[in-house]
Structures are given as C-alpha cells and as structure tokens.
Design a protein around this motif. Structure first.
Motif, PDB file in Angstrom:
ATOM      1  N   VAL A 163       1.287   0.720 -23.873  1.00  0.00           N
ATOM      2  CA  VAL A 163       0.354   0.909 -22.768  1.00  0.00           C
ATOM      3  C   VAL A 163      -0.790  -0.120 -22.759  1.00  0.00           C
ATOM      4  O   VAL A 163      -1.110  -0.676 -21.705  1.00  0.00           O
ATOM      5  CB  VAL A 163      -0.198   2.348 -22.771  1.00  0.00           C
ATOM      6  CG1 VAL A 163      -1.343   2.495 -21.765  1.00  0.00           C
ATOM      7  CG2 VAL A 163       0.906   3.328 -22.430  1.00  0.00           C
ATOM      8  N   PRO A 164      -1.448  -0.417 -23.905  1.00  0.00           N
ATOM      9  CA  PRO A 164      -2.520  -1.432 -23.863  1.00  0.00           C
ATOM     10  C   PRO A 164      -2.046  -2.793 -23.371  1.00  0.00           C
ATOM     11  O   PRO A 164      -2.755  -3.470 -22.616  1.00  0.00           O
ATOM     12  CB  PRO A 164      -2.995  -1.491 -25.316  1.00  0.00           C
ATOM     13  CG  PRO A 164      -2.633  -0.165 -25.890  1.00  0.00           C
ATOM     14  CD  PRO A 164      -1.338   0.204 -25.232  1.00  0.00           C
ATOM     15  N   VAL A 165      -0.836  -3.193 -23.793  1.00  0.00           N
ATOM     16  CA  VAL A 165      -0.299  -4.488 -23.356  1.00  0.00           C
ATOM     17  C   VAL A 165      -0.049  -4.487 -21.854  1.00  0.00           C
ATOM     18  O   VAL A 165      -0.414  -5.434 -21.134  1.00  0.00           O
ATOM     19  CB  VAL A 165       0.999  -4.815 -24.120  1.00  0.00           C
ATOM     20  CG1 VAL A 165       1.616  -6.115 -23.597  1.00  0.00           C
ATOM     21  CG2 VAL A 165       0.722  -4.911 -25.608  1.00  0.00           C
ATOM     22  N   LEU A 166       0.566  -3.418 -21.371  1.00  0.00           N
ATOM     23  CA  LEU A 166       0.849  -3.315 -19.939  1.00  0.00           C
ATOM     24  C   LEU A 166      -0.451  -3.283 -19.140  1.00  0.00           C
ATOM     25  O   LEU A 166      -0.532  -3.879 -18.060  1.00  0.00           O
ATOM     26  CB  LEU A 166       1.674  -2.058 -19.659  1.00  0.00           C
ATOM     27  CG  LEU A 166       3.053  -1.985 -20.304  1.00  0.00           C
ATOM     28  CD1 LEU A 166       3.751  -0.688 -19.924  1.00  0.00           C
ATOM     29  CD2 LEU A 166       3.906  -3.178 -19.892  1.00  0.00           C
ATOM     30  N   GLY A 167      -1.457  -2.583 -19.652  1.00  0.00           N
ATOM     31  CA  GLY A 167      -2.733  -2.510 -18.955  1.00  0.00           C
ATOM     32  C   GLY A 167      -3.377  -3.876 -18.793  1.00  0.00           C
ATOM     33  O   GLY A 167      -3.873  -4.221 -17.719  1.00  0.00           O
ATOM     34  N   ILE A 168      -3.349  -4.678 -19.839  1.00  0.00           N
ATOM     35  CA  ILE A 168      -3.932  -6.022 -19.765  1.00  0.00           C
ATOM     36  C   ILE A 168      -3.156  -6.899 -18.794  1.00  0.00           C
ATOM     37  O   ILE A 168      -3.744  -7.667 -18.017  1.00  0.00           O
ATOM     38  CB  ILE A 168      -3.966  -6.654 -21.173  1.00  0.00           C
ATOM     39  CG1 ILE A 168      -4.992  -5.926 -22.042  1.00  0.00           C
ATOM     40  CG2 ILE A 168      -4.310  -8.144 -21.087  1.00  0.00           C
ATOM     41  CD1 ILE A 168      -5.026  -6.412 -23.480  1.00  0.00           C
TER      42      ILE A 168
ATOM     43  N   THR B 285       0.818  -1.214   0.000  1.00  0.00           N
ATOM     44  CA  THR B 285       0.000   0.000   0.000  1.00  0.00           C
ATOM     45  C   THR B 285       0.854   1.267   0.000  1.00  0.00           C
ATOM     46  O   THR B 285       0.429   2.298  -0.523  1.00  0.00           O
ATOM     47  CB  THR B 285      -0.925   0.034   1.221  1.00  0.00           C
ATOM     48  OG1 THR B 285      -0.137   0.072   2.429  1.00  0.00           O
ATOM     49  CG2 THR B 285      -1.817  -1.192   1.269  1.00  0.00           C
ATOM     50  N   ALA B 286       2.058   1.189   0.583  1.00  0.00           N
ATOM     51  CA  ALA B 286       2.897   2.387   0.721  1.00  0.00           C
ATOM     52  C   ALA B 286       4.017   2.453  -0.305  1.00  0.00           C
ATOM     53  O   ALA B 286       4.851   3.365  -0.236  1.00  0.00           O
ATOM     54  CB  ALA B 286       3.499   2.444   2.129  1.00  0.00           C
ATOM     55  N   ALA B 287       4.073   1.531  -1.247  1.00  0.00           N
ATOM     56  CA  ALA B 287       5.171   1.483  -2.211  1.00  0.00           C
ATOM     57  C   ALA B 287       5.283   2.791  -2.981  1.00  0.00           C
ATOM     58  O   ALA B 287       4.289   3.331  -3.470  1.00  0.00           O
ATOM     59  CB  ALA B 287       4.961   0.317  -3.184  1.00  0.00           C
ATOM     60  N   GLY B 288       6.511   3.285  -3.083  1.00  0.00           N
ATOM     61  CA  GLY B 288       6.733   4.534  -3.789  1.00  0.00           C
ATOM     62  C   GLY B 288       7.169   4.354  -5.221  1.00  0.00           C
ATOM     63  O   GLY B 288       7.121   5.299  -6.015  1.00  0.00           O
ATOM     64  N   THR B 289       7.604   3.152  -5.594  1.00  0.00           N
ATOM     65  CA  THR B 289       8.029   2.872  -6.963  1.00  0.00           C
ATOM     66  C   THR B 289       7.351   1.603  -7.464  1.00  0.00           C
ATOM     67  O   THR B 289       6.870   0.779  -6.675  1.00  0.00           O
ATOM     68  CB  THR B 289       9.550   2.696  -7.060  1.00  0.00           C
ATOM     69  OG1 THR B 289       9.948   1.552  -6.282  1.00  0.00           O
ATOM     70  CG2 THR B 289      10.277   3.929  -6.542  1.00  0.00           C
ATOM     71  N   LEU B 290       7.333   1.443  -8.763  1.00  0.00           N
ATOM     72  CA  LEU B 290       6.678   0.283  -9.368  1.00  0.00           C
ATOM     73  C   LEU B 290       7.358  -1.017  -8.954  1.00  0.00           C
ATOM     74  O   LEU B 290       6.690  -2.007  -8.657  1.00  0.00           O
ATOM     75  CB  LEU B 290       6.696   0.431 -10.892  1.00  0.00           C
ATOM     76  CG  LEU B 290       6.032  -0.683 -11.694  1.00  0.00           C
ATOM     77  CD1 LEU B 290       4.561  -0.818 -11.325  1.00  0.00           C
ATOM     78  CD2 LEU B 290       6.187  -0.435 -13.196  1.00  0.00           C
ATOM     79  N   ILE B 291       8.673  -1.028  -8.909  1.00  0.00           N
ATOM     80  CA  ILE B 291       9.391  -2.249  -8.542  1.00  0.00           C
ATOM     81  C   ILE B 291       9.135  -2.609  -7.085  1.00  0.00           C
ATOM     82  O   ILE B 291       8.965  -3.783  -6.743  1.00  0.00           O
ATOM     83  CB  ILE B 291      10.899  -2.080  -8.816  1.00  0.00           C
ATOM     84  CG1 ILE B 291      11.153  -1.988 -10.326  1.00  0.00           C
ATOM     85  CG2 ILE B 291      11.694  -3.226  -8.212  1.00  0.00           C
ATOM     86  CD1 ILE B 291      12.609  -1.811 -10.700  1.00  0.00           C
TER      87      ILE B 291
ATOM     88  N   ASP C 129       1.474 -13.164 -10.946  1.00  0.00           N
ATOM     89  CA  ASP C 129       2.761 -12.526 -10.673  1.00  0.00           C
ATOM     90  C   ASP C 129       3.625 -12.451 -11.930  1.00  0.00           C
ATOM     91  O   ASP C 129       4.340 -11.460 -12.145  1.00  0.00           O
ATOM     92  CB  ASP C 129       3.504 -13.292  -9.574  1.00  0.00           C
ATOM     93  CG  ASP C 129       2.945 -13.004  -8.197  1.00  0.00           C
ATOM     94  OD1 ASP C 129       1.777 -12.579  -8.120  1.00  0.00           O
ATOM     95  OD2 ASP C 129       3.657 -13.202  -7.205  1.00  0.00           O
ATOM     96  N   LEU C 130       3.576 -13.497 -12.756  1.00  0.00           N
ATOM     97  CA  LEU C 130       4.321 -13.447 -14.014  1.00  0.00           C
ATOM     98  C   LEU C 130       3.814 -12.319 -14.896  1.00  0.00           C
ATOM     99  O   LEU C 130       4.609 -11.609 -15.538  1.00  0.00           O
ATOM    100  CB  LEU C 130       4.203 -14.788 -14.747  1.00  0.00           C
ATOM    101  CG  LEU C 130       5.016 -15.955 -14.168  1.00  0.00           C
ATOM    102  CD1 LEU C 130       4.713 -17.243 -14.930  1.00  0.00           C
ATOM    103  CD2 LEU C 130       6.510 -15.649 -14.233  1.00  0.00           C
TER     104      LEU C 130
ATOM    105  N   ALA D 205       4.989  -6.902 -16.931  1.00  0.00           N
ATOM    106  CA  ALA D 205       4.640  -5.491 -17.107  1.00  0.00           C
ATOM    107  C   ALA D 205       5.702  -4.586 -16.484  1.00  0.00           C
ATOM    108  O   ALA D 205       6.072  -3.553 -17.060  1.00  0.00           O
ATOM    109  CB  ALA D 205       3.266  -5.213 -16.485  1.00  0.00           C
ATOM    110  N   VAL D 206       6.207  -4.961 -15.314  1.00  0.00           N
ATOM    111  CA  VAL D 206       7.227  -4.151 -14.636  1.00  0.00           C
ATOM    112  C   VAL D 206       8.499  -4.087 -15.465  1.00  0.00           C
ATOM    113  O   VAL D 206       9.090  -3.015 -15.649  1.00  0.00           O
ATOM    114  CB  VAL D 206       7.517  -4.728 -13.234  1.00  0.00           C
ATOM    115  CG1 VAL D 206       8.738  -4.045 -12.622  1.00  0.00           C
ATOM    116  CG2 VAL D 206       6.317  -4.555 -12.329  1.00  0.00           C
ATOM    117  N   VAL D 207       8.931  -5.223 -15.983  1.00  0.00           N
ATOM    118  CA  VAL D 207      10.161  -5.261 -16.781  1.00  0.00           C
ATOM    119  C   VAL D 207      10.006  -4.426 -18.050  1.00  0.00           C
ATOM    120  O   VAL D 207      10.882  -3.628 -18.411  1.00  0.00           O
ATOM    121  CB  VAL D 207      10.525  -6.718 -17.126  1.00  0.00           C
ATOM    122  CG1 VAL D 207      11.667  -6.760 -18.143  1.00  0.00           C
ATOM    123  CG2 VAL D 207      10.921  -7.482 -15.870  1.00  0.00           C
TER     124      VAL D 207
END
Length: 331
Positions: free
Chosen positions: A200-205, A123-129, A170-171, A176-178
């Motif tokens: 963006v569409p790929v990452l969104g899915i 909940t408190a994460a400041g970055t995507l990773i 998770d995969l 998406a993160v990578v």
C-alpha cells in the motif's frame, strides 16, 4: 428509471468521442460545422449530466459498460460531470467565434471532443483500469490540443514539456494499476475494496506522483507555464479542467492516497507549490503568465487539502476553480 439513466450515461460518454472522430476524419471539409457540433454535443451532455445529478440526489446510481470499460454515477460523479460538460460547453461555444475562419478549427473540435469524453470517463470510471485508461486518454487529448499551432516553436516546446511530465505520471499510475491488479485482482472504485498490506505505501506514492504530474505540482511545475502559446479556448480547457485531474485521482483513490507516506508527500508538494505559484504570480508582467501561475498555486492548495483529508473542501475548490478560471481565460 435506472435503465434510462444508464442510457443517458452511455450517450454522454460516447457522443463527444464520436464528434472527435468525425472532426479528425472529415473536419477539414467543414471546420465551422464541427466546432458548432462540438459545442452542441457538450451542451446536450451538460443536460444529460443534470438528469444524472437529479437521479443521484434521489439516491439512484446509473451504470453503463462500454466494451471492457465500466462506468457508474454516484453523487460525487454527478457533480464532476456537471463541471466537465459545463466548462466544455462554455469553452467550445466561445471557440465558435474565436476560431471563425481558422484552418485549425476542426483540429480543436477533435481534441476538445476527445478531452471531454476522456474527462467524463475519468470521473465516472467504475474500475481502476477504466480510470487509468481514461486518465491516459485525457493526457493524449490535451497534447493534441496544445499542438493546434504546431508551427510555433513555443507550442512545440509546450507539447514536449507537457508530454514529458505526463509520461512520467502515467508510468507511475500504470505501475500502481498493474501491481494492485496482480495483488488484489479486479478493483471496483467506491466498493470498499480491500487494499491492505506491505504494498500500500508504494502504491500510494505512485498514485501521488501521477496526481502531482497532472496538476503541475513541484517537481512537475514547469510544464504548465510552457503552454501559453496555445489558443485561448485550449488554455481555458486546460486550466479549468485538466489540471483538476490530480485532485480527482487522489479523491477517487483515497484508500491508497491516505497512506502516511503518500499523505506526507502530498502535503509537502502541495504546500511548496502553493507558495511558489503565488509568489511568481505576483511578479509576472503578462496576464496569461499570471493566470498560469495562479492555477499552479490554486492546484497546490487543492492538493494540500487532499493531503489533509479534507475531501469535501477539495471537491468544492476544484468545482469553483474550474468555472472561475475558465471565465478569466475567456475574458
């Protein structure tokens, strides 16, 4: 004031993790003490979250860095931290009596501490990773809790189904993160990062798939009813907290999850799961099975509101559902 709030944030994030390490390492020698320590740690964490919420209400933002992980607290994070530590404190306090004399009490204390720390970090994460790391750690902690009574065939089946759904989700999230990190570099959440382009569409899915898997949405809906062999405190933590993570992910990654294709998938899956879960709930003869499908339906409604862009309604829903469903399971 900012320095003290940052210290509070760092403390409430690390204390449950330290409790978890102690419980797994030496908890067998004094399981009763570890369960009480876990409840106390969560209770103190709730007080710390209340202090951070008061600061956020005044417009202040606390930030902390734990190694490579970065965390910060805004008003949304403050509300979610109250939910995480509030539910954890209530459930672990209940477990003091529920697991009295149980040889697996220390295992529960370790899993609950790890889940609390990971959920708070999520909940408190400041970055995507950082968010993705805490997301995976929370899934691992839940699987450990579901394995509390590993000797039961039903418990092993629940762990297998849950782990399968979580690995797929998770995969998707880490893919998406990578891709996002390779395209835009380090991404700070809530900093209006530029996420435009063909990707963006790929990452969104991918993000939506991860959210659907964690919130037991169609086609990942079968793992949640398979977890009923877990002890009641574990069920309370699961239904009141872990399944909310899908909605939290969509809210935190709104720039990706609001893509048109992602929204269509979110709305379709949420609506279908809501109808399915509510229908099955009405015909279930056992109370626990009825509550499980009730959670599935409620999560479908929450995912639907996220797909419609009703973010405030989704936050109110997941907060209210967390305490409401925890109360039902503990009753």
């Amino acid at each position: 004031m900012l320095i003290s709030e940052s210290a509070v944030l760092a403390a409430i994030l690390t204390a449950p993790a330290i409790t978890a390490v102690l419980a797994f390492a030496v908890g067998r020698r004094a399981p009763w003490f570890m369960v009480r320590l876990g409840a106390l740690t969560a209770g103190v964490g709730f007080l710390g979250a209340a202090l951070l919420a008061a600061g956020a209400g005044r417009g202040e933002q606390a930030a902390a860095a734990l190694g490579a992980a970065e965390f910060r607290v805004d008003r949304l994070t403050a509300v979610l931290l109250l939910l995480v530590f509030g539910v954890s404190a209530i459930v672990q306090t209940f477990a003091v009596r529920y697991l009295a004399g149980d040889p697996r009490a220390a295992w529960f204390a370790g899993g609950a501490g790890l889940l609390t720390a990971a959920s708070a970090g999520l909940t408190a994460a400041g970055t995507l990773i950082t968010l993705a790391g805490c997301w995976t750690l929370a899934g691992l902690a839940l699987c450990l809790l579901l394995a509390t009574y590993w000797q039961l065939p039903a418990a092993r089946d629940g762990v297998r189904r849950t782990a399968t759904a979580f690995v797929i989700g998770d995969l998707a999230l880490w893919t998406a993160v990578v891709l996002a990190t390779a395209t835009w570099g380090r991404i700070e959440l809530g900093a209006n990062a530029q996420v435009e382009g063909m990707l963006v569409p790929v990452l969104g899915i991918l993000v939506v798939l991860a959210a659907l898997s964690r919130s037991a949405q169609i086609p990942f809906h079968r793992w949640l009813p398979a977890t009923l062999a877990a002890p009641t405190p574990v069920s309370a933590l699961l239904h009141a907290g872990v399944v909310n993570a899908g909605g939290i992910l969509l809210i935190r990654l709104a720039p990706l999850s609001t893509d048109d294709l992602a929204r269509a998938l979110t709305i379709a899956a949420g609506a279908a799961t809501m109808i399915y879960g509510a229908t099955v709930m009405l015909v279930k003869p056992d109370v626990k099975g009825e509550l499980a499908h009730s959670t599935t339906a409620q999560m479908g409604f929450m995912i639907l509101t996220c797909g419609l862009g009703l973010w405030a309604a989704a936050v109110i829903h997941l907060f209210a559902h967390g305490f409401y469903k925890a109360t039902l399971f503990l009753s």
